[in-house]
Each structure stands twice: as structure tokens, then as C-alpha cells.
Motif scaffolding. Structure first.
Motif, PDB file in Angstrom:
ATOM      1  N   GLU B 259       8.038 -20.585  37.262  1.00  0.00           N
ATOM      2  CA  GLU B 259       8.965 -21.701  37.062  1.00  0.00           C
ATOM      3  C   GLU B 259       8.402 -22.937  37.750  1.00  0.00           C
ATOM      4  O   GLU B 259       8.361 -23.026  38.977  1.00  0.00           O
ATOM      5  N   LYS B 260       7.945 -23.875  36.934  1.00  0.00           N
ATOM      6  CA  LYS B 260       7.316 -25.073  37.513  1.00  0.00           C
ATOM      7  C   LYS B 260       8.341 -26.084  37.977  1.00  0.00           C
ATOM      8  O   LYS B 260       8.021 -26.986  38.739  1.00  0.00           O
ATOM      9  N   ASN B 261       9.551 -25.942  37.504  1.00  0.00           N
ATOM     10  CA  ASN B 261      10.587 -26.909  37.834  1.00  0.00           C
ATOM     11  C   ASN B 261      11.367 -26.426  39.061  1.00  0.00           C
ATOM     12  O   ASN B 261      12.219 -25.533  38.969  1.00  0.00           O
ATOM     13  N   GLN B 263      13.676 -27.774  40.774  1.00  0.00           N
ATOM     14  CA  GLN B 263      15.130 -27.991  40.702  1.00  0.00           C
ATOM     15  C   GLN B 263      15.805 -26.853  39.943  1.00  0.00           C
ATOM     16  O   GLN B 263      16.869 -26.387  40.333  1.00  0.00           O
ATOM     17  N   SER B 264      15.159 -26.406  38.877  1.00  0.00           N
ATOM     18  CA  SER B 264      15.713 -25.277  38.123  1.00  0.00           C
ATOM     19  C   SER B 264      15.725 -24.020  38.986  1.00  0.00           C
ATOM     20  O   SER B 264      16.656 -23.224  38.930  1.00  0.00           O
ATOM     21  N   LEU B 267      18.696 -24.080  41.135  1.00  0.00           N
ATOM     22  CA  LEU B 267      19.921 -23.776  40.373  1.00  0.00           C
ATOM     23  C   LEU B 267      20.023 -22.282  40.080  1.00  0.00           C
ATOM     24  O   LEU B 267      21.090 -21.689  40.155  1.00  0.00           O
ATOM     25  N   LYS B 268      18.880 -21.671  39.758  1.00  0.00           N
ATOM     26  CA  LYS B 268      18.887 -20.231  39.478  1.00  0.00           C
ATOM     27  C   LYS B 268      19.305 -19.451  40.724  1.00  0.00           C
ATOM     28  O   LYS B 268      19.999 -18.456  40.635  1.00  0.00           O
ATOM     29  N   LYS B 270      21.267 -20.624  43.079  1.00  0.00           N
ATOM     30  CA  LYS B 270      22.709 -20.841  43.263  1.00  0.00           C
ATOM     31  C   LYS B 270      23.514 -19.974  42.294  1.00  0.00           C
ATOM     32  O   LYS B 270      24.608 -19.531  42.620  1.00  0.00           O
ATOM     33  N   GLN B 271      22.977 -19.751  41.121  1.00  0.00           N
ATOM     34  CA  GLN B 271      23.669 -18.897  40.150  1.00  0.00           C
ATOM     35  C   GLN B 271      23.594 -17.432  40.550  1.00  0.00           C
ATOM     36  O   GLN B 271      24.275 -16.602  39.972  1.00  0.00           O
TER      37      GLN B 271
END
Lengths: 306, 550
Positions: B259-261, B263-264, B267-268, B270-271
Motif C-alpha cells: 500500500e503506497k498510500n 493515508q489509506s 484508515l485501514k 482505524k477500520q
């Protein structure tokens, strides 16, 4: 027709050779050492020179280029410097993913953009036009990464109804396609609107109206076929561009396509992969150009294939 | 006219229907919630977790892996002779049951564990290690690990140059005994052997698929086996049920998504989809602040001061940095606390070369080499050096956002004492090539330890023999070079640490660098994950972690 085809194929071949030479020279002209990509930043100078020799990178650049062309002629794109995988494997693995994303994003662009263009042309200078044209301007101005992150945060994270990026499932495709589509649709809207307004002012449209043809018939049967021609040209180049990889969308949504691969190869000076991605993009453009020319011929009887 | 309006209205309805039908395809895709939750459920029930990795692995062949990214998994597939204890820098046997160093420090004898199997069922023997040493020395493989054993290991150069078929200094008197002879005592040789370059490999397997294939089809004796690998997309690790350390690994499966992002990734986490963010992925600035301020996540953060130093290498061989007073002035002109702030506090300002967790680090530096931030003093030193009006220079830096911000901060600090800095950002190998060219006045860079020994900083980065390979300051002090040579033969212990402390002081007198800060790495770990720690040498402890019901 046969002579036309031969001429086009020959032209495409020369274009591709030219692109490969330019790309090869650029890859060598930029500062940096591709051997470091293989052995890492901390490797000793002795190991670096040894690997340079093993990889044949100590040969003159023209020798390397002809060796590359020779391998290319045998269908061998070489091995990636970065992760030692055959370039054909890397490209084939990712081209499918990019093609699916490109086609779906393109479809969203067209499904939204062309009807909007028609609508704003039909309702030119009316409230519908002002609202929809303003929306189109907003769409055109939206940075792709912002829209992508907005979708990820609100749709994937807050609402939890779609996955946060990734690939392999149709659900992974929805948000990147919408991101591509919304930003790209605005171009189609403006293009179709301008073109349709021009068509609406033509004599034959007035004649059609005078003959009692319904507005729906005039718009679609007489106007749309002519008004959509610029959109066809743009659509052809657009799909070629998308097929070559959509770097930002692929990065934001962590979508492993050609765009990401191209970006990674440039970062690591991975020359075999750089060459392959550039050539792939060039082939897409050349092929789409050809298809657009054929479509022109089919849509517009005034155009001759010769 | 009325008819025309009705038709237009009909067209409007038609077009809206078209748009709605396009949008309706979105709604059909909205039931992915089940899948997302399903992933969470899987992690609990099956002892499986998901983690992100910031980029794909450069190499999976231990002979080629020489960065933190690939260390994350190469150490999971393979076992070296020795390794570090969990959460410690103490070396203990891994594939070796016991080891012995001769009194003269020249012979290392390893008794191997019996019954250790490769993932394909082949038994590990002393030959499995000899085969890897041969691969490291083989020019065809081109391993960056070669310099660690050649010419130190007896016979290594002859083997590498094709003059001998065996490495005369490495022998196996019996299948479970490995003897390595070196040319001169080397205090860090065990640390070298703990590096991921030197595990047991199955030569027959490597030969059957070739070196290139072996780089993405790893097969060793380690706690995890490769289940699947999609380049650039994901990798699945499967528990090695026959692993020779009882009870490990604790999980059944780990899915790593590239996962290069960042921020994502946050979020993952946090999920609840991913188990932790550690070495595998950096926590982005805004996410880090959010985690720190949110009571739900604040207590899930763990910090570890890294054994690393960020520094400015001043080019000691070109004007005006060939003048010690100028170098000292630059040392005093930079406000390092500003750099700490630019890192969201994830760093500690330093005036030393050695990081705090490295033996040889001095808690309190003598005042004459402790160059504290003092703009006035810096101006005085510059005047004394004959540069009262300042000068122009260049600073090479990487092109990342963070590096650029820090470079701008340094640029503005130096401007205040009259030094006009032009920032030259470059990326990847262009950057390191530029640094080795020695054509820049300053290079903003960092060093992370290969192993926990001060020689890995002082000898590698400041020995004259390392110019320009790793010594980007082009610092060459014969006194320091001699001291380094003498200290390298000392065994790990107080005498060795004291010798390197002394070398550090000697170097600091010359001020060849501006040490900037020591980074502090923050990890965030789900409350249902147990056994996670940030190891001072290794990456994330994948074989030690387990999950609880949640």
C-alpha cells in the motif's frame, strides 16, 4: 485499402523505433546509476562494478541499445533491475488491471460527459445549462488525488461500503473509475456542447426543423451524429492515454497497474521496465489513432480512407 | 413551440435516466461491507492478520537483500547462524545450537541444531551455510554482502576470483559443525553473520530454479513459508508447521498488501482491517497527530528511538568547508529543535555521531565538541575563518517532501549567518550518485545501523578509506583512521566501547558533519494484537505476534 494499411503500419513502426531511441537516451542521460537499484545503496564500489559488468552496462550505450533491439525482436523485454522479474511478466500482470480501470473510467466519462454535453447544448443559456456547466467546471478543476482521497475517506472509511483501494474485485473498481470518470467527463461535456451548438446553427438543421421533424429527431438523427465527431477523436486519444496507465489514480487507490509500474521504474531507473511502459503507451496511442481514423470514415461519409 | 418544449422535456428525462442508470451501478457495488467485515472475522478465527507494506520488496534472495523493506520478510523465510534476542541486541544461536570463538579471535565454530528442515523437507546441514557463503562471493550473483566477508574470511578472495573451488577458510568437519576462519580478529564478525545475507539455503533448490527465480520464490528454514506473491500487489505468508522453534510462529497466516498510500494505511488500521503499522509502513504526519490526539488511539502508539543519525555531511575537501572554523560555525547555526518539530516530535536533536542506543554514545559531551545552537558564536567563527560576509554553497538532499522541508529550515538558519544555500533535491540513485560525486558543499543524509556496533557508524562513515563510497563528507584524518584500525580488533565489551567513544570525540573536534537528530519510530498496534515490539535491530516481529478474540 491494403496500401493504406501498409503505410500506417510502416509509419507506426518508425514512430516506435524513434520513441525507443529517445527513451533509451533519456534513461541514460539522467543522473543516477541503475546498478544501485540491483545491489542497493550500501554496496561496495567493487560489487557495483562487478554487477555493472555482469549486466553488460559497462558497454557503449549504442551497443546496449542494439542488444536491446535484438532481444526485443525475439520477444524478450529483459528482466527488471528492481525486482529481477521478467518485464513481460510484470507488464502482462498489470496491463489487464489497467485496461479494466481505463475502460471503466472511460465508460463513466462518456456516460456522464456526452449526455451532459447534449443537455447543456439543448438548454444553452438556460438555468439547466448554467447549473450543469458550472458542475462541469468544478469537475474539470478537481485534483484527481483530492477527489480520490475524498471518496476513500467518505465512501470507504466513513460509510464503509466499499474497500479502501486495492484490486481484484469489481468493488475495488468503482471508486477509481468514478474518480477518473468525474474528472474526465467534464472535458466531454464541454466538447460535445461546443460541437452541438455549432451543428445546431447549420442550415440542414434549420431545414430539418422546417420540414416538421421533431426536436428529438433533429437532435439525435441529424445533429448528434455530426456533433459527436470531435468527441470520438478525443475519446480515442483518451482511452490510449488511460491505457498507458493513470499514475495518480492508481497510486491513490493502490491499484497495481501500468501507471504505478511506470512510476516505480522511473524512481529506480529500471531501464528495461521504463522502455516497456513507454513503448506500451506509444503502441496504445498508435493503435487508437488508427481506430479513430477508421471510425471517422464510418461516421462521416465525407472522409475517405485513402 | 409547445411541442418543441415537450420534446425537450422528454429528452431531459431520457438523459437524466441515462445518468441515473450510470449511477445505479454504484449502488449495486455498495454491499462490500460484508467483505470488509469478513476480513476482520478471518483474522480472529483463523489466526490470520493483514498488514500493509509501503512498497513491494526489492529482493527476496537473502544474498541480494540489503534494505529494511526486504529485511521484513527475508528474516521470516530464513535462519542465520545467530540472531538477536527478542527486544534486545544480545546475539544468541538461531540455526546454531552453540558457538565458540577461539582465544585468538580467528576461528569461529558453530554446532548446528539437528533435524532442522527446509520448507521442502530437505535437512539443513553445515553445507547449507557454505553454499550461501559461496553464492555471496560468486560474481555472477553480485551480492552486496560480499564486502562483509571478502577478504576477511580466509580463502574468500581466491574463491571469488575463481582461483579456488572451495572457500578454504570455511569447512564442515561433520554435517552439523561449521568452522569459519578469518584473517584478523574482527569484533563484529558475529554481527555480520547475523545479517540476512548469511542464512542456510538449499543449493539444489536454488540450482533447480536459478538465481533470478530464487529472488521471488524464497524457500528456507524460517518460521514462515511463501504461500503466494503477486508482484506489486500482495504477498501471503503461511506458517511453517515444522519450524524448529516450538510454538512459533504463533499465527497461521499473514497477508501483506503493498500500500503506497500512507493515508489509506491509517484508515485501514482505524477500520480494524490491519493489525499494526510498524516498520512496514510509515504513519503520515497528519495521521500521527490525529492518533496522538484521539483518546481511542493514543494508547495504541508505541515508540522506539532508532539506532540512526540524520546528519549534514560537510565536504571537508572543498572550500570553504575545508576550514574547521566554518564547519564548527555551521554546526552552531542550525536550530535542530525546529527539525524535531518538522518531524512532529518523532525525533531527538543530537550533537553526536553515535545514536543514544549505540555503545560508545556519551550522555554528556565535553563542552569543546558539544556544538550547541548559538547564532552569535557561529557568526564569530565565520568571521574568524575569513568569511564575515558569508558565502554561497549547495546542499544535496533527497526529493521527498519531508527532506525538502528540513532542507528549507536549514537553509533559512544558515541564511541568518550569511551562508546562502542552494538546495538541490534528487531522488533515488541520482541522489546517492550525486553524494558520491563529492561536488556538493553539503549533503543531507542519514545512516541506519547494519548491526549494533559503533564501528558501523564511525568506521563505515568516517574512515578515509570509505571516501566516497559511504564517507560523503570526504573526511580523512590519518589519526582517526589509525584509531579505527586498532579498535576494530577489540572484542565487544567496555574496552571496545571506550575506544570508539574516544574516536567519536576525536572526530567531533574536526566537526566533519552536523549531526542533526535521532529519529524516533512510532508504531500503532491494535489492542487485540499481542507480542508486538519494536526490535532495536530487526524489523516487525512477525513470528512472535498473536491475536486475541476481539
Amino acid at each position: 485499402m491494403a496500401a493504406y494499411l501498409v503505410r500506417r503500419i510502416l509509419g507506426a513502426f518508425i514512430v516506435l523505433i524513434g520513441i525507443s531511441i529517445i527513451t533509451f537516451i533519456i534513461a541514460y542521460a539522467v543522473p543516477g546509476d541503475p546498478v544501485r537499484t540491483v545491489v542497493g545503496e550500501k554496496a561496495s564500489p567493487e560489487v557495483v562494478e562487478q554487477v555493472r559488468h555482469t549486466m553488460g552496462l559497462d558497454r557503449p550505450v549504442y551497443v546496449q541499445y542494439f542488444s536491446y533491439l535484438n532481444r526485443l525482436a525475439h520477444g524478450d523485454l529483459g528482466f527488471s533491475y528492481y525486482n529481477n522479474q521478467p518485464v513481460t511478466h510484470l507488464i502482462s500482470e498489470r496491463f489487464g488491471a489497467t485496461a479494466v480501470l481505463a475502460l471503466s473510467g472511460w465508460a463513466v466519462e462518456i456516460i456522464i460527459g456526452i449526455p451532459l454535453g447534449l443537455l447543456t447544448a439543448v438548454y444553452n443559456r438556460k438555468i439547466t445549462d448554467y447549473i450543469l456547466s458550472s458542475l462541469a467546471i468544478i469537475g474539470i478543476s478537481l485534483p484527481t488525488f483530492w477527489l480520490g482521497m475524498w471518496f476513500i475517506y467518505n465512501i470507504s472509511y466513513k460509510m464503509g461500503i466499499l474497500p479502501i483501494g486495492g484490486s481484484g474485485d469489481i468493488k475495488n473498481l468503482i471508486l477509481p473509475s468514478l474518480t477518473l470518470g468525474i474528472v474526465g467527463a467534464a472535458y466531454y461535456q464541454r466538447l460535445v456542447k461546443t460541437s452541438m451548438l455549432e451543428v445546431f446553427s447549420q442550415d440542414y438543421i434549420r431545414t430539418a426543423h422546417a420540414n416538421g421533424a421533431s426536436s428529438l429527431r433533429v437532435t439525435f438523427r441529424h445533429g448528434f451524429r455530426n456533433g459527436v465527431i470531435p468527441a470520438v477523436t478525443y475519446a480515442g486519444m483518451d482511452i490510449a492515454f488511460l491505457m498507458g496507465g493513470v499514475v495518480i489514480t492508481e497510486t491513490v487507490f493502490n491499484y497495481p497497474g501500468i501507471g504505478q509500474l511506470a512510476m516505480q521504474s522511473i524512481q529506480h531507473l529500471d531501464v528495461p521496465v521504463i522502455m516497456a511502459t513507454v513503448l506500451l503507451s506509444a503502441i496504445c496511442v498508435v493503435v487508437m489513432n488508427f481506430i479513430v481514423d477508421i471510425l471517422y470514415f464510418l461516421i462521416d461519409p465525407r472522409i475517405s480512407i485513402s | 413551440m409547445a411541442k418543441k418544449k415537450t420534446t425537450k422535456m422528454g429528452m431531459l428525462v431520457l438523459i437524466l435516466l441515462l445518468i441515473l442508470s450510470a449511477c445505479s451501478s454504484n449502488s449495486t457495488g455498495t454491499d462490500s461491507k460484508g467483505t470488509t467485515k469478513g476480513n476482520d472475522g478471518e483474522a480472529v478465527k483463523g489466526g490470520k492478520i493483514n498488514i500493509d507494506m509501503s512498497a513491494d520488496f526489492s529482493h527476496l534472495d537473502p544474498a541480494m537483500c540489503y534494505d529494511f523493506g526486504c529485511y521484513e520478510v527475508v528474516t521470516q523465510f530464513y535462519n542465520m547462524l545467530v540472531t538477536y534476542e527478542p527486544d534486545s541486541t544480545k546475539l544468541v544461536g538461531s540455526a546454531a545450537e552453540e558457538f565458540n570463538i577461539s582465544d585468538d579471535g580467528l576461528t569461529y565454530t558453530f554446532k548446528l541444531k539437528k533435524g532442522v528442515k527446509f520448507h521442502n523437507g530437505t535437512e539443513m546441514t553445515a553445507q547449507s551455510f557454505i553454499d550461501e557463503f559461496k553464492r555471496i562471493l560468486d560474481p555472477e550473483v553480485g551480492s552486496p554482502g560480499k564486502g562483509f566477508i571478502d577478504p576477511l574470511v580466509i580463502g574468500s578472495t581466491d574463491f571469488s576470483e575463481g582461483k579456488a573451488k572451495e572457500i578454504s577458510g570455511i569447512t564442515a568437519p561433520d554435517p552439523y559443525t561449521l568452522v569459519i576462519k578469518i584473517t584478523e580478529p574482527q569484533g563484529t564478525f558475529l554481527n555480520v553473520l547475523a545479517m540476512p545475507f548469511f542464512p542456510a539455503i538449499d543449493k539444489q533448490y536454488v540450482d533447480s530454479i536459478g538465481n533470478k527465480e530464487f529472488d521471488h520464490k524464497p524457500m528456507g528454514t524460517g518460521p514462515w513459508k511463501l504461500k503466494s506473491y503477486n508482484t506489486g500487489k500482495d504477498m501471503v505468508l503461511e506458517k511453517n508447521a515444522d519450524y524448529f522453534v516450538a510454538g512459533f510462529p504463533k499465527l497461521d497466516e499473514i497477508t501483506i498488501t503493498f500500500e503506497k498510500n500512507a493515508q489509506s494505511s491509517a484508515l485501514k488500521f482505524k477500520q480494524g482491517d490491519t493489525a499494526f503499522i510498524g516498520w512496514n509502513q510509515l504513519i503520515g504526519s497528519s495521521d500521527f497527530i490525529q492518533f496522538q490526539q484521539d483518546s481511542k488511539y493514543k494508547d495504541l502508539l508505541q515508540s522506539q528511538t532508532l539506532v540512526s543519525t540524520y546528519y549534514l555531511a560537510l565536504n571537508n575537501q572543498v572550500k570553504p568547508f575545508d576550514n574547521k572554523l566554518v564547519r564548527q560555525a555551521v554546526n552552531m547555526a542550525i536550530d535542530k529543535e525546529k527539525l524535531v518539530k518538522l518531524n512532529n516530535g518523532r525525533a531527538t536533536a543530537t550533537n553526536q555521531i553515535l545514536p543514544p542506543d549505540m555503545p560508545g554514545y556519551q550522555k554528556d559531551l565535553p563542552a569543546e565538541v558539544d556544538y550547541k545552537f548559538n547564532k552569535e558564536k557561529a557568526k564569530e567563527l565565520l568571521k574568524e575563518a575569513g568569511f564575515a560576509d558569508g558565502f554561497k554553497t549547495t546542499m544535496l538532499t533527497t526529493s521527498s517532501d519531508q527532506a525538502t522541508k528540513e532542507a528549507q529550515s536549514i537553509q533559512s538558519d544558515l541564511k541568518e549567518i550569511g551562508i546562502d544555500v542552494e538546495i538541490r533535491p534528487l531522488s533515488g540513485s541520482s541522489y546517492s550518485d550525486g553524494a558520491r560525486s563529492l561536488k556538493y558543499g553539503m549533503v543531507s543524509t542519514a545512516w541506519f545501523q547494519d548491526y549494533p556496533d559503533p564501528s558501523n557508524f564511525l568506521d563505515v562513515l568516517l574512515n578515509g578509506s570509505e571516501v566516497p563510497a559511504n564517507n560523503w563528507a570526504a573526511y580523512n584524518n590519518p589519526v582517526v583512521n589509525d584509531m579505527l584500525k586498532k579498535a576494530s580488533t577489540l572484542s565487544p565489551g567496555q574496552e571496545r566501547w571506550a575506544a570508539f567513544s574516544e574516536i567519536q570525540l576525536e572526530v567531533l573536534k574536526d566537526a566533519p558533519w552536523v549531526p542533526l537528530y535521532t529519529p524516533v519510530r512510532y508504531a500503532i498496534v491494535q489492542p487485540w494484537l499481542k507480542g508486538f515490539y519494536q526490535h532495536p535491530v530487526w524489523m516487525d516481529p512477525l513470528q512472535n505476534i498473536s491475536v486475541t478474540k476481539h
